[in-house]
Design a protein around this motif. Structure first.
Motif, PDB file in Angstrom:
ATOM      1  N   LEU A  97       5.017  -9.300  -0.563  1.00  0.00           N
ATOM      2  CA  LEU A  97       5.002  -9.152   0.888  1.00  0.00           C
ATOM      3  C   LEU A  97       5.239  -7.725   1.375  1.00  0.00           C
ATOM      4  CD1 LEU A  97       6.989 -12.379   1.862  1.00  0.00           C
ATOM      5  CD2 LEU A  97       4.520 -12.083   1.656  1.00  0.00           C
ATOM      6  N   THR A  98       5.380  -6.764   0.463  1.00  0.00           N
ATOM      7  CA  THR A  98       5.634  -5.381   0.869  1.00  0.00           C
ATOM      8  C   THR A  98       4.418  -4.487   0.640  1.00  0.00           C
ATOM      9  OG1 THR A  98       6.597  -4.910  -1.299  1.00  0.00           O
ATOM     10  CG2 THR A  98       8.111  -5.529   0.484  1.00  0.00           C
ATOM     11  N   LYS A  99       3.277  -5.101   0.315  1.00  0.00           N
ATOM     12  CA  LYS A  99       2.043  -4.347   0.116  1.00  0.00           C
ATOM     13  C   LYS A  99       0.965  -4.880   1.057  1.00  0.00           C
ATOM     14  CE  LYS A  99       3.654  -1.824  -3.272  1.00  0.00           C
ATOM     15  NZ  LYS A  99       3.813  -0.355  -3.155  1.00  0.00           N
ATOM     16  N   GLU A 100      -0.111  -4.118   1.170  1.00  0.00           N
ATOM     17  CA  GLU A 100      -1.203  -4.529   2.043  1.00  0.00           C
ATOM     18  C   GLU A 100      -1.707  -5.920   1.655  1.00  0.00           C
ATOM     19  OE1 GLU A 100      -4.291  -1.489   2.722  1.00  0.00           O
ATOM     20  OE2 GLU A 100      -2.937  -0.122   1.671  1.00  0.00           O
ATOM     21  N   VAL A 101      -2.069  -6.679   2.676  1.00  0.00           N
ATOM     22  CA  VAL A 101      -2.582  -8.028   2.453  1.00  0.00           C
ATOM     23  C   VAL A 101      -4.049  -8.061   2.869  1.00  0.00           C
ATOM     24  CG1 VAL A 101      -1.784  -8.759   4.744  1.00  0.00           C
ATOM     25  CG2 VAL A 101      -2.282 -10.468   2.998  1.00  0.00           C
ATOM     26  N   GLU A 102      -4.857  -8.784   2.114  1.00  0.00           N
ATOM     27  CA  GLU A 102      -6.268  -8.972   2.448  1.00  0.00           C
ATOM     28  C   GLU A 102      -6.575 -10.455   2.466  1.00  0.00           C
ATOM     29  OE1 GLU A 102      -9.001  -6.594   0.242  1.00  0.00           O
ATOM     30  OE2 GLU A 102      -7.885  -4.728   0.577  1.00  0.00           O
ATOM     31  N   ILE A 103      -7.691 -10.803   3.056  1.00  0.00           N
ATOM     32  CA  ILE A 103      -8.047 -12.218   3.181  1.00  0.00           C
ATOM     33  C   ILE A 103      -8.146 -12.872   1.813  1.00  0.00           C
ATOM     34  CG2 ILE A 103     -10.522 -11.751   3.231  1.00  0.00           C
ATOM     35  CD1 ILE A 103      -8.600 -14.510   5.185  1.00  0.00           C
ATOM     36  N   SER A 104      -8.511 -12.105   0.787  1.00  0.00           N
ATOM     37  CA  SER A 104      -8.649 -12.661  -0.569  1.00  0.00           C
ATOM     38  C   SER A 104      -7.319 -13.178  -1.096  1.00  0.00           C
ATOM     39  CB  SER A 104      -9.236 -11.599  -1.506  1.00  0.00           C
ATOM     40  OG  SER A 104      -8.436 -10.422  -1.495  1.00  0.00           O
ATOM     41  N   ASP A 105      -6.330 -12.288  -1.246  1.00  0.00           N
ATOM     42  CA  ASP A 105      -5.066 -12.743  -1.829  1.00  0.00           C
ATOM     43  C   ASP A 105      -4.311 -13.676  -0.887  1.00  0.00           C
ATOM     44  OD1 ASP A 105      -4.958 -10.091  -0.580  1.00  0.00           O
ATOM     45  OD2 ASP A 105      -2.808 -10.143  -0.944  1.00  0.00           O
ATOM     46  N   ILE A 218       5.882 -10.065   5.914  1.00  0.00           N
ATOM     47  CA  ILE A 218       5.005  -8.997   5.428  1.00  0.00           C
ATOM     48  C   ILE A 218       5.338  -7.737   6.215  1.00  0.00           C
ATOM     49  CG2 ILE A 218       2.628  -8.209   5.143  1.00  0.00           C
ATOM     50  CD1 ILE A 218       1.758 -11.139   5.114  1.00  0.00           C
ATOM     51  N   ARG A 219       5.823  -6.725   5.533  1.00  0.00           N
ATOM     52  CA  ARG A 219       6.211  -5.498   6.226  1.00  0.00           C
ATOM     53  C   ARG A 219       6.071  -4.310   5.298  1.00  0.00           C
ATOM     54  NH1 ARG A 219      10.998  -8.396   5.778  1.00  0.00           N
ATOM     55  NH2 ARG A 219      10.849  -8.942   7.958  1.00  0.00           N
ATOM     56  N   GLY A 220       5.698  -3.177   5.881  1.00  0.00           N
ATOM     57  CA  GLY A 220       5.501  -1.973   5.103  1.00  0.00           C
ATOM     58  C   GLY A 220       6.797  -1.231   4.860  1.00  0.00           C
ATOM     59  N   VAL A 221       6.787  -0.407   3.820  1.00  0.00           N
ATOM     60  CA  VAL A 221       7.948   0.390   3.460  1.00  0.00           C
ATOM     61  C   VAL A 221       7.515   1.840   3.287  1.00  0.00           C
ATOM     62  CG1 VAL A 221       9.779   0.754   1.780  1.00  0.00           C
ATOM     63  CG2 VAL A 221       9.032  -1.577   2.302  1.00  0.00           C
ATOM     64  N   GLY A 222       8.261   2.767   3.894  1.00  0.00           N
ATOM     65  CA  GLY A 222       8.008   4.191   3.712  1.00  0.00           C
ATOM     66  C   GLY A 222       6.631   4.619   4.181  1.00  0.00           C
ATOM     67  N   SER A 223       5.972   5.443   3.376  1.00  0.00           N
ATOM     68  CA  SER A 223       4.680   6.015   3.757  1.00  0.00           C
ATOM     69  C   SER A 223       3.574   4.968   3.815  1.00  0.00           C
ATOM     70  CB  SER A 223       4.284   7.122   2.767  1.00  0.00           C
ATOM     71  OG  SER A 223       4.165   6.594   1.450  1.00  0.00           O
ATOM     72  N   GLU A 224       3.795   3.792   3.218  1.00  0.00           N
ATOM     73  CA  GLU A 224       2.782   2.743   3.217  1.00  0.00           C
ATOM     74  C   GLU A 224       2.892   1.826   4.432  1.00  0.00           C
ATOM     75  OE1 GLU A 224       3.392   0.667  -0.423  1.00  0.00           O
ATOM     76  OE2 GLU A 224       2.379   2.172  -1.639  1.00  0.00           O
ATOM     77  N   ALA A 225       3.880   2.061   5.277  1.00  0.00           N
ATOM     78  CA  ALA A 225       4.174   1.128   6.370  1.00  0.00           C
ATOM     79  C   ALA A 225       2.952   0.879   7.257  1.00  0.00           C
ATOM     80  CB  ALA A 225       5.346   1.646   7.200  1.00  0.00           C
ATOM     81  N   LEU A 395       3.302   1.925  15.833  1.00  0.00           N
ATOM     82  CA  LEU A 395       3.458   0.525  15.452  1.00  0.00           C
ATOM     83  C   LEU A 395       4.510   0.312  14.362  1.00  0.00           C
ATOM     84  CD1 LEU A 395      -0.239  -0.721  15.562  1.00  0.00           C
ATOM     85  CD2 LEU A 395       1.614  -1.383  17.087  1.00  0.00           C
ATOM     86  N   PRO A 396       4.557   1.148  13.326  1.00  0.00           N
ATOM     87  CA  PRO A 396       5.610   0.936  12.315  1.00  0.00           C
ATOM     88  C   PRO A 396       7.016   1.020  12.897  1.00  0.00           C
ATOM     89  CG  PRO A 396       3.920   2.390  11.452  1.00  0.00           C
ATOM     90  CD  PRO A 396       3.625   2.219  12.919  1.00  0.00           C
ATOM     91  N   VAL A 397       7.201   1.887  13.899  1.00  0.00           N
ATOM     92  CA  VAL A 397       8.519   2.010  14.524  1.00  0.00           C
ATOM     93  C   VAL A 397       8.870   0.717  15.253  1.00  0.00           C
ATOM     94  CG1 VAL A 397       9.935   3.313  16.144  1.00  0.00           C
ATOM     95  CG2 VAL A 397       8.228   4.494  14.751  1.00  0.00           C
TER      96      VAL A 397
END
Length: 435
Positions: A97-105, A218-225, A395-397
């Motif tokens: 849940l901390t990485k990008e999500v796509e319709i596939s996964d 599902i949420r981003g962390v650091g530079s990937e947010a 948006l990340p903020v």
């Protein structure tokens, strides 16, 4: 006098009574008024599903600590009383849940979750083949995908999707050329699952519902947010039509920031409207004045779990902690628990307003420091009671602030926002310096 053993035991009982847990329907400590401020989101969703024909989508949201998982349990029970067969899936068990999500996964995880739920309940799968085996067979038909999973069994695929960022990325990249087929296969399996459940129930029209929890995590962390938040927007906006499954009724829990990230996405899912849980309105509308009705509700919550709370806290101190929590139930419990280990003498009880300040300070310090530009934005929120989002880059903020309860969502007739009460002095002082 020193702390008596009986007093220590009572403090321990209160401490444990406020431990964070999901309540089952019918739990005697459940207080309906916490999440029913003029409307009952759960009853509305249940009614909508009861009236829907041919499947559909409902959206459910709220900040952490507002009781979503408890309310989903209540929704499951209510739908079952209406005759539906209901399955629950915690997406955290199937996705990273901390990485990008796509319709596939995303669809792979949902179909896999449904497969496991059906197998657990009925002892077999539709067509006698579970989704993970079916998905692996699908991968074997595509050269790009076969290379990714050549050495993995069906169970390994599930585990890797949940815990291996590289594998998740490889599957996403390889699946991009086969999205339509993958969606069709996942939808096909889910539709077969509905028909299988109906056969087991002996009712060709029985409603089948899947509650998908933890999507809001599902949420981003650091530079990937930003990339992660953009992927969530693309999932619910760009692929909205793929999130509807023929015959199946699905309830997705969604992040509270999604209404900003992808406003109107629900219209692409058949008109779905996000029902939202908000913090208990312990403040009057768009103000810092305490609301006696909301404070009474939180006192009722504590009384349900520990009826003799007034032996340990004065009413004024408990109300002070309620207001310092911002009406967030999980934060309220945490503040009370923070006070208890510091009691060393029976003469300290019941705890006064002064005695609870160290707990408030400890909770405040956990939210600090805050960057100056974020403080300026928070100050605008205190003035407008809106999200004050000016550009996508912010948006990340916003997502971080909602996720970590630096900003809280209320509803007094209409929705409004304010900073966490423990941050008010920090935010106000920043504004007074002209920053």
């Amino acid at each position: 006098m020193p702390l008596a053993p009986t007093t220590r035991e009572e403090l321990k009982k209160l401490y444990n009574a406020l431990a964070d847990r999901v309540l089952e329907p019918g739990d005697p400590v459940y207080v309906a008024q916490v999440n029913q401020d003029g409307a009952d989101a759960i009853e509305e969703i249940a009614t909508e599903i009861d009236w829907q024909q041919g499947g559909g989508v409902c959206l459910f949201t709220g900040q952490r600590g507002t009781g979503k998982s408890t309310e989903l349990k209540r929704l499951k029970k209510r739908l079952e009383t209406l005759g539906a067969v209901v399955f629950y899936a915690d997406l955290a068990e199937f996705m990273l849940l901390t990485k990008e999500v796509e319709i596939s996964d995303f669809l792979i995880s949902i179909a896999g979750a449904m497969s496991e739920q059906v197998l657990q309940r009925y002892g077999k799968s539709p067509g006698d083949v579970g989704y993970w085996d079916r998905f692996r067979a699908f991968l074997e038909t595509k050269v790009e995908l076969k290379e990714v999973t050549a050495k993995l069994g069906a169970a390994d695929i599930k585990a890797a999707l949940k815990s291996d960022p590289d594998f998740k990325r490889q599957v996403q990249e390889a699946a991009r050329g086969h999205v339509a087929q993958l969606v069709q296969d996942a939808h096909g399996f889910l539709a077969e699952s509905v028909n299988f459940v109906r056969q087991q129930a002996g009712d060709k029209d029985r409603k089948v519902v899947l509650l998908v929890d933890s999507v809001e995590r599902i949420r981003g962390v650091g530079s990937e947010a930003m990339a992660v938040y953009e992927s969530v927007r693309n999932l619910f906006f760009g692929h909205a039509e793929h999130l509807r499954v023929p015959l199946l009724h699905i309830v997705y829990t969604i992040p509270p920031y999604l209404s900003v990230l992808a406003a109107g996405a629900g219209t692409l899912m058949g008109g779905a409207v996000a029902r939202r849980l908000v913090s208990t309105h312990i403040f009057k509308d768009r103000s810092r004045d305490g609301d006696p009705q909301g404070l009474a509700v939180l006192r009722q919550v504590i009384a349900a779990r520990y009826p003799t709370w007034d032996k340990l806290f004065t009413a004024e101190a408990l109300d002070k902690l309620a207001m310092s929590s911002g009406g967030d139930l999980r934060e309220f419990f945490r503040l009370i628990r923070l006070c208890l280990p510091a009691v060393r003498d029976d003469s300290q009880l019941p705890l006064s307003i002064g005695a609870v300040r160290p707990a408030e300070n400890a909770a405040r310090n956990e939210m600090l420091p805050i960057p100056a530009d974020h403080l300026a934005w928070l100050r605008r929120i205190t003035k407008t009671h809106d999200t004050c989002l000016e550009k996508d880059a912010d948006l990340p903020v916003l997502a971080h602030s909602l996720d970590n309860r630096l900003v809280l969502n209320y509803r007094n007739g209409s929705d409004w926002y304010d900073v966490h009460p423990l941050l008010r002095d920090v935010v106000d002082n920043h504004g007074s310096t002209g920053a």
